[in-house]
Design a protein around this motif. Structure first.
Motif, PDB file in Angstrom:
ATOM      1  N   TYR A 133       0.834  -1.194   0.000  1.00 14.77           N
ATOM      2  CA  TYR A 133       0.000   0.000   0.000  1.00 14.77           C
ATOM      3  C   TYR A 133       0.871   1.248   0.000  1.00 14.77           C
ATOM      4  O   TYR A 133       1.967   1.244   0.556  1.00 14.77           O
ATOM      5  CB  TYR A 133      -0.880   0.047   1.259  1.00 14.77           C
ATOM      6  N   SER A 134       0.358   2.324  -0.578  1.00 10.85           N
ATOM      7  CA  SER A 134       0.996   3.625  -0.457  1.00 10.85           C
ATOM      8  C   SER A 134       0.829   4.074   0.990  1.00 10.85           C
ATOM      9  O   SER A 134      -0.284   4.097   1.509  1.00 10.85           O
ATOM     10  CB  SER A 134       0.352   4.633  -1.401  1.00 10.85           C
ATOM     11  N   LEU A 160      -4.007   0.644  -2.547  1.00  9.99           N
ATOM     12  CA  LEU A 160      -3.366  -0.627  -2.865  1.00  9.99           C
ATOM     13  C   LEU A 160      -2.537  -0.464  -4.132  1.00  9.99           C
ATOM     14  O   LEU A 160      -3.044  -0.032  -5.165  1.00  9.99           O
ATOM     15  CB  LEU A 160      -4.418  -1.720  -3.044  1.00  9.99           C
ATOM     16  N   VAL A 161      -1.251  -0.784  -4.062  1.00 10.18           N
ATOM     17  CA  VAL A 161      -0.346  -0.615  -5.195  1.00 10.18           C
ATOM     18  C   VAL A 161      -0.115  -1.928  -5.928  1.00 10.18           C
ATOM     19  O   VAL A 161      -0.170  -1.984  -7.151  1.00 10.18           O
ATOM     20  CB  VAL A 161       1.012  -0.036  -4.722  1.00 10.18           C
ATOM     21  N   LYS A 162       0.129  -3.010  -5.183  1.00  7.21           N
ATOM     22  CA  LYS A 162       0.460  -4.290  -5.818  1.00  7.21           C
ATOM     23  C   LYS A 162       0.143  -5.420  -4.860  1.00  7.21           C
ATOM     24  O   LYS A 162       0.212  -5.264  -3.646  1.00  7.21           O
ATOM     25  CB  LYS A 162       1.947  -4.313  -6.167  1.00  7.21           C
ATOM     26  N   VAL A 163      -0.195  -6.579  -5.412  1.00 11.40           N
ATOM     27  CA  VAL A 163      -0.460  -7.780  -4.625  1.00 11.40           C
ATOM     28  C   VAL A 163       0.434  -8.898  -5.145  1.00 11.40           C
ATOM     29  O   VAL A 163       0.524  -9.117  -6.356  1.00 11.40           O
ATOM     30  CB  VAL A 163      -1.941  -8.204  -4.721  1.00 11.40           C
ATOM     31  N   THR A 200      12.199  -3.055   3.578  1.00  9.78           N
ATOM     32  CA  THR A 200      11.955  -4.477   3.800  1.00  9.78           C
ATOM     33  C   THR A 200      12.171  -5.212   2.503  1.00  9.78           C
ATOM     34  O   THR A 200      11.784  -4.738   1.442  1.00  9.78           O
ATOM     35  CB  THR A 200      10.494  -4.686   4.255  1.00  9.78           C
ATOM     36  N   SER A 201      12.773  -6.373   2.576  1.00  7.79           N
ATOM     37  CA  SER A 201      12.822  -7.191   1.377  1.00  7.79           C
ATOM     38  C   SER A 201      12.184  -8.534   1.672  1.00  7.79           C
ATOM     39  O   SER A 201      12.295  -9.078   2.762  1.00  7.79           O
ATOM     40  CB  SER A 201      14.243  -7.344   0.841  1.00  7.79           C
ATOM     41  N   LEU A 202      11.468  -8.999   0.698  1.00  7.40           N
ATOM     42  CA  LEU A 202      10.746 -10.253   0.771  1.00  7.40           C
ATOM     43  C   LEU A 202      11.273 -11.167  -0.319  1.00  7.40           C
ATOM     44  O   LEU A 202      11.637 -10.705  -1.402  1.00  7.40           O
ATOM     45  CB  LEU A 202       9.252 -10.019   0.550  1.00  7.40           C
ATOM     46  N   LEU A 203      11.304 -12.441  -0.044  1.00  3.39           N
ATOM     47  CA  LEU A 203      11.612 -13.427  -1.068  1.00  3.39           C
ATOM     48  C   LEU A 203      10.294 -14.067  -1.465  1.00  3.39           C
ATOM     49  O   LEU A 203       9.674 -14.778  -0.674  1.00  3.39           O
ATOM     50  CB  LEU A 203      12.590 -14.471  -0.537  1.00  3.39           C
ATOM     51  N   ASN A 254       9.852  -0.018   0.420  1.00  2.19           N
ATOM     52  CA  ASN A 254       9.722   0.826   1.606  1.00  2.19           C
ATOM     53  C   ASN A 254       8.265   1.254   1.773  1.00  2.19           C
ATOM     54  O   ASN A 254       7.960   2.182   2.492  1.00  2.19           O
ATOM     55  CB  ASN A 254      10.656   2.036   1.537  1.00  2.19           C
ATOM     56  N   LEU A 255       7.358   0.558   1.067  1.00  4.99           N
ATOM     57  CA  LEU A 255       5.925   0.824   1.183  1.00  4.99           C
ATOM     58  C   LEU A 255       5.368   0.121   2.419  1.00  4.99           C
ATOM     59  O   LEU A 255       6.000  -0.747   3.008  1.00  4.99           O
ATOM     60  CB  LEU A 255       5.193   0.318  -0.063  1.00  4.99           C
ATOM     61  N   CYS A 256       4.163   0.489   2.791  1.00  7.16           N
ATOM     62  CA  CYS A 256       3.441  -0.208   3.855  1.00  7.16           C
ATOM     63  C   CYS A 256       2.913  -1.514   3.285  1.00  7.16           C
ATOM     64  O   CYS A 256       2.542  -1.583   2.117  1.00  7.16           O
ATOM     65  CB  CYS A 256       2.297   0.656   4.365  1.00  7.16           C
ATOM     66  N   PHE A 257       2.891  -2.557   4.095  1.00  7.07           N
ATOM     67  CA  PHE A 257       2.454  -3.843   3.567  1.00  7.07           C
ATOM     68  C   PHE A 257       1.688  -4.633   4.607  1.00  7.07           C
ATOM     69  O   PHE A 257       1.809  -4.401   5.807  1.00  7.07           O
ATOM     70  CB  PHE A 257       3.638  -4.666   3.059  1.00  7.07           C
TER      71      PHE A 257
END
Length: 108
Positions: free
Chosen positions: A53-54, A60-63, A78-81, A90-93
């Motif tokens: 999310y922004s 909502l930006v991307k899923v 944050t980085s996710l695999l 660096n967006l809210c998630f």
């Protein structure tokens, strides 16, 4: 000498059996279940949905959906695999495990 080796092997097997018994007796404990879930998440990944999310607008930006693991080594952002591919943000998630039952928020 052979008798000593047999007794040593029996002692090792007995200690292992006692350890397994203790582990299985604690499987109902919530703390142990949470630890097991964390290990599964870190080593294997979990089937999750990640919504980005922004942070300014809440839009909502991307899923992303798939096998998701958090990368704890990051200092900034944050980085996710996700399915083995690194996504840095660096967006809210919001991360939810697939199949998790969501309850509606009740306001008074």
């Amino acid at each position: 000498m052979q008798n000593f080796k047999k007794n040593g092997l029996l002692n090792i097997l007995l200690i292992g059996l006692l350890g397994l018994t203790a582990m299985f007796s604690l499987t109902g404990c919530e703390k142990v279940a949470n630890s097991a879930k964390n290990i599964q998440s870190d080593w294997v990944g979990l089937n999750r949905t990640v919504e980005l999310y922004s942070c300014m607008t809440g839009k909502l930006v991307k899923v992303y959906r798939g096998d998701v693991r958090l990368n704890p080594e990051d200092v900034h952002g944050t980085s996710l695999l996700i399915d083995g591919k690194k996504v840095h943000t660096n967006l809210c998630f919001v991360i939810a495990e697939v199949g998790t039952k969501e309850e509606p928020i009740v306001t008074k």
